[in-house]
Enzyme design. Sequence first.
Site, PDB file in Angstrom:
ATOM      1  CB  CYS A  52      -0.925  -0.028   1.217  1.00 39.26           C
ATOM      2  SG  CYS A  52      -1.577   1.560   1.727  1.00 39.26           S
ATOM      3  CB  CYS A  55       0.785   1.444   4.198  1.00 42.73           C
ATOM      4  SG  CYS A  55      -0.952   0.910   4.157  1.00 42.73           S
ATOM      5  CB  CYS A 171       8.356  13.741  -5.392  1.00 38.20           C
ATOM      6  SG  CYS A 171       8.772  12.055  -5.847  1.00 38.20           S
ATOM      7  CB  CYS A 174      10.660  11.898  -3.026  1.00 33.13           C
ATOM      8  SG  CYS A 174      11.046  12.341  -4.741  1.00 33.13           S
TER       9      CYS A 174
END
Length: 358
Positions: A52, A55, A171, A174
């Site tokens: 996920c 997550c 991002c 990132c």
Amino acid sequence: MEKYQIWLALGTLTLLFVSALADDVVVLTEDSFEKEVGQDKGSLVEFYAPWCGHCKKLAPEYEKLGASFKKAKSVLIGKVDCDEHKGVCSKYGVQGYPTLQWFPKGSLEPKKYEGPRTAESLAEFVNSEGGTNVKIATVPSSVVVLTSDNFDELVLDETKDVLVEFYAPWCGHCKSLAPTYEKVATAFNSEEEVVIANLDADKYKDLAEKYGVSGYPTLKFFPKSNKAGEDYDGGRDLDDFVSFINEKSGSSRDGKGQLTSKAGIIESLDALVKEFVAASNDEKKAVYSKIEQEVEKLKGSTARHGKIYLKVAKSCMEKGAEYTTKETGRLQRMLEKSISAAKADEFTLKKNILSAFA
């Protein structure tokens, strides 16, 4: 190099704390859930799936939360892998990931958390529900932060192998990479010739353009031998990064930053060591001289390791055949104690090199 030395020292001091962050969140399973939750503590539980994206984004914040509440005796911060423990997730009505639920002390009737997914907001919620007053711990990063002022000084230093992440604050990929990249930096914190760094490419666009960065995150490796930089195209798991850095820099670390059994071993000396071990007491001095000559050719970290070979060889001549066995046992006992990362490196290197003389 003063700034770099300060960063390095700071990272070294916090090495054990940073690497232990993930351990501060209690891993809950089908078997342990009701033994831990609903007992004598209030519990915040994250129900998650390893694949996920949301997550992964939450992970560093949740780990900070776990670290901050580690000493709070009345609160447990836990997590359940719903891919592995579907039954417990189903039992508590989990339908999406991540789901955060608060279980009051002595109760298995949860209250769903609907607030922002930052460590600070989660801490405010837990303090309110659990009657605590815990603040989020500030964890210094082991990643060296690059700017236009220090980029050339650090990245183009021909005595360092440097991995650079060019990222943008907005991002998502990132943010997902951040906790893994932090672990990479922590793993190599004790390697003087390895630097794990990042650059805000949104803020320093000129540097990003100079190195052909067009997407985020972009990872480039700047080895001692090529300061033009090389694209890093490997995997983005911790083990992928660790294997890459070890191969390129000649280091021998594992994902926790500990030296492997290969650390310090120098192939060019091992053949001479075999000759040294097989030689009679009278012949050992001549072989020792050969080892000494070979060590003089070594450079950098291998030169330091070569000096350990010499010390071991000299001790073997002075103390006899039992020296290696006794010293190996002593070092192993020391490694089993609570010692600093620097001492663990020192003892592991010597133990590894002693094994060549066994």
